[in-house]
Every structure is written in C-alpha cells, then in structure tokens.
Write an enzyme that holds these catalytic residues in place. Structure first.
Site, PDB file in Angstrom:
ATOM      1  N   SER A   1     129.325  76.419 118.813  1.00 19.29           N
ATOM      2  CA  SER A   1     130.097  77.218 117.860  1.00 19.29           C
ATOM      3  C   SER A   1     130.579  76.298 116.743  1.00 19.29           C
ATOM      4  O   SER A   1     129.772  75.635 116.100  1.00 19.29           O
ATOM      5  CB  SER A   1     131.258  77.930 118.568  1.00 19.29           C
ATOM      6  OG  SER A   1     131.930  78.800 117.688  1.00 19.29           O
TER       7      SER A   1
ATOM      8  N   HIS B   1     127.112  80.367 117.452  1.00 17.74           N
ATOM      9  CA  HIS B   1     127.939  81.400 116.852  1.00 17.74           C
ATOM     10  C   HIS B   1     127.802  81.353 115.336  1.00 17.74           C
ATOM     11  O   HIS B   1     128.342  80.462 114.680  1.00 17.74           O
ATOM     12  CB  HIS B   1     129.407  81.202 117.240  1.00 17.74           C
ATOM     13  CG  HIS B   1     129.663  81.393 118.703  1.00 17.74           C
ATOM     14  ND1 HIS B   1     130.805  80.943 119.315  1.00 17.74           N
ATOM     15  CD2 HIS B   1     128.924  81.992 119.670  1.00 17.74           C
ATOM     16  CE1 HIS B   1     130.763  81.252 120.609  1.00 17.74           C
ATOM     17  NE2 HIS B   1     129.627  81.885 120.841  1.00 17.74           N
TER      18      HIS B   1
ATOM     19  N   ASP C   1     133.676  81.248 125.537  1.00 18.78           N
ATOM     20  CA  ASP C   1     132.320  81.763 125.698  1.00 18.78           C
ATOM     21  C   ASP C   1     131.449  80.746 126.426  1.00 18.78           C
ATOM     22  O   ASP C   1     131.454  79.563 126.100  1.00 18.78           O
ATOM     23  CB  ASP C   1     131.724  82.086 124.327  1.00 18.78           C
ATOM     24  CG  ASP C   1     130.399  82.827 124.423  1.00 18.78           C
ATOM     25  OD1 ASP C   1     130.164  83.494 125.444  1.00 18.78           O
ATOM     26  OD2 ASP C   1     129.611  82.752 123.462  1.00 18.78           O
TER      27      ASP C   1
END
Length: 368
Positions: free
Chosen positions: A184, A212, A308
């Site tokens: 991310s 992400h 996540d």
C-alpha cells in the site's frame, strides 16, 4: 508546509491544520522555488505538494526538497493525480511518500470534506511514523502513540523482550510454487526494489501483486515493474492463464483472485465491495492463492496502512505456507506488516534491502 499556486487551496488547507490540535501548518508557499528556498528555514515534517505550478513545478522541486531535508514526507496533492497518473507515478518514483486527489471543484463542496479527512489522516500517519523513527532509531521502543488511522503496533522492543506472538514463526520447509505480494503506502518503490532482485524467482514461478491503487494508476506501475525486473508485467486480465515468468498486477479498483481453470490456474477479477476499505485487497488475493497452490504459497507483505492481508495470511499459514513482512524501519508505514507480525503470522521480518535475497533463497535460487 503547503506548496500550491492556488491561494484558495493554500488558505483552506492551512485553516484545516489550525483546527487540528496536534498539527501545525508552518508555511504556505506559491510554487516549488519558494518551497526549495524556505524548506531549511521552516524544516517541516510533511510537505503537501501540488504538481502543476508556475516557475518550478512540483515534480521538479521534489528531488531538491528531499536533498535539502532527507527523510522529508512529501504528500502529492493535485488534481493532476487522477487525470495524469503517469506524473503521479513519477512523483512516487522520485521519493514522494503518497498521493491524494485534490477536489477539482470549490473547496466548500461535499467532496472537499472527504479530501480534508483523507488529507489529515495521511498527514498524521505519515508524519507520525517519521517522528517515531526520529525519536527511536532502529529497534528502539516508540515513546509516541500510533498515529490515528495507522494500524501499526508500537515499534518492536529488542528481540529478547518481544511478546511471543511478535516473534517470527518457523518458516514451513515447503518449496513455494507462487509468490503473492501485497503493498500500500510506499509500495511502488518497495515493489521496484524487490522485483529488481528476484529475476530468477520470476522465471520459476508466477508473481501476483495487489497494490492499493485507484484505477488508472496500475497500468503505469506495471510498466515500472517490467523495467525494474526485466520480466513481463501487466495488469491482470480476467480469465487469462497464469504462467511462471510473468508479474500479474491487480488493476486499480478491482479485486484479484487466482482460480483453478480447466487447463491450469487462471486470473479472476471481481467487483465486490472494498475489503478493509481497499480495492484491490490483499485478503482476496492471499485467500484465493491457497485454493490453487495450497501449501505452496509464499506471501510478502510490504509497507502500507491498515490491517489488510491478515485474514489471507492466516489462511496461508494454516495451509502450510509462509509469510514474509517488511520491517518497521524500512517501511513508509508499518500498518499492514505490523498487523501480520502482531497476529503471529510472519516467518521473517526483514529490511527492504534483504527481502530479495531471502526470496531467492526460499525459491532455491541462491543470492541475487
């Protein structure tokens, strides 16, 4: 420091900062030249940087700001971030920590409030992470609380004093048959570093990545990864076969899964709601890999905010696979890796510079 040629944007963001008890806007300047000239005077922890500005634009100013103040957190905030993803990707490759979409309409519209919340959260998370590094150094114990919105646990105490769950688990001695990677905030640069050193691994097994990112960005990230690795890399296409020698990247705005097809593993893209506020989500990719490769899954969790990947990592470990995570010191944000570590699921906790070597060893390819 706010760097933006719009007086409306500068004044609005500075007012928002004044309304936050833990944040301080120290300066608002009109272009990259003024930012470069004043960065050493104000010494901000975070710079909010527009890209399209007269005189010296944000992309030109970025490396000079980082040269004058190493470790500076630069958050790109521009309407160009959505319309011209290639420029934003260049900013990330030049050292920007993250990006945010600036509203293209008036700042008193509803979209501006969403921008405000995201901006403040990212300033707290990225700036707080930098301050913890400055106060602790490698391996120290943080004396600051975790920033709001950052799910990272406190910085590790020395290994001898780590709670049992935080200690690396014993890696399963199974030859991996696939490498799945999640990232991310700070991920594009971390991914480039990793794939540039694992060419022999990519030749041997497929590599599937969930980063992400919004739609429009990942096509440029795939081009960066192809150049860095010297191997084919592209946005994954629904229904295509999965082969060794290729990097498959989840398209922004779509979940990526692996499935058992008639002739072998295939790509499945999904439009389900975001998981952990993320789309694509690591959990979708990690969980699906288990259904195809069982114990032959090796996962890597790189820098990023939030939890996540934890649920997917649980399934990988339960099936007999292993999970490697990037360490706190080398991460831009130690949210996702820290969540995996604190769940007791990591087999290795490594600085970014050591990950490629570890992967080469894990896949039986020796040192890169």
């Amino acid at each position: 420091m706010v760097v933006d040629d719009s007086v409306v944007a500068r004044s609005m963001i500075m007012r928002w900062l004044e309304e936050e008890p833990d944040l301080l806007g120290v300066a608002a300047v009109r272009n990259g030249r003024e930012a470069i000239e004043q960065i050493e005077l104000w010494r901000p922890d975070v710079v909010i940087l527009d890209l399209a500005m007269p005189d010296i634009d944000g992309l030109t100013a970025l490396p000079r700001l980082l040269e004058k103040k190493p470790g500076l957190v630069v958050l790109v905030a521009s309407t160009h971030a959505r319309r011209n993803a290639a420029i934003s990707m260049r900013a990330l490759s030049c050292g920007a920590s993250d990006y945010i979409f600036k509203p293209e309409s008036r700042y008193d519209q509803p979209g501006a409030q969403s921008f405000r919340r995201e901006l403040i959260d990212k300033i707290r998370t990225l700036g707080g992470h930098r301050q913890r590094h400055a106060l602790t150094g490698r391996g120290g114990q943080s004396i600051l609380p975790a920033a709001r919105g950052d799910s990272a646990m406190p910085v590790f105490a020395p290994a001898a004093h780590q709670p049992a769950k935080s200690r690396p688990r014993v890696a399963v001695q199974v030859q991996p048959r696939v490498l799945v990677i999640g990232a991310s905030t700070g991920g594009p640069n971390a991914l480039n570093t990793v794939v540039s050193g694992i060419g022999a691994v990519i030749d041997k097994v497929p590599v599937l990545i969930a980063q992400h990112m919004p739609a429009g960005f990942t096509v440029y990230l795939a081009e960066h990864l192809a150049r860095a690795s010297g191997r084919p890399a592209h946005e994954a296409v629904h229904g295509e076969r999965i082969y060794p020698g290729t990097i498959y990247l989840a398209p922004g705005g779509s979940h990526l899964r692996a499935e058992n097809g008639v002739d072998g593993p295939t790509i499945a893209l999904g439009d389900e709601p975001a998981a952990n506020y993320c789309k694509p989500a690591l959990d979708f990719l990690f969980s699906s890999a288990v259904t195809v490769w069982n114990s032959g899954v090796l996962a890597l969790v790189l820098t990023g905010m939030g939890p996540d990947g934890v649920r997917g990592a649980e399934q990988i470990v339960a099936a007999g696979g292993s999970v490697i995570v990037q360490d706190e010191e080398s991460s831009v944000v130690w949210g996702m890796p820290g969540a995996v570590v604190n769940a007791g699921l990591a087999s290795s906790i490594l600085p970014l510079s050591d990950i490629a070597s570890q992967l080469m060893d894990a896949f039986g390819e020796g040192r890169p």
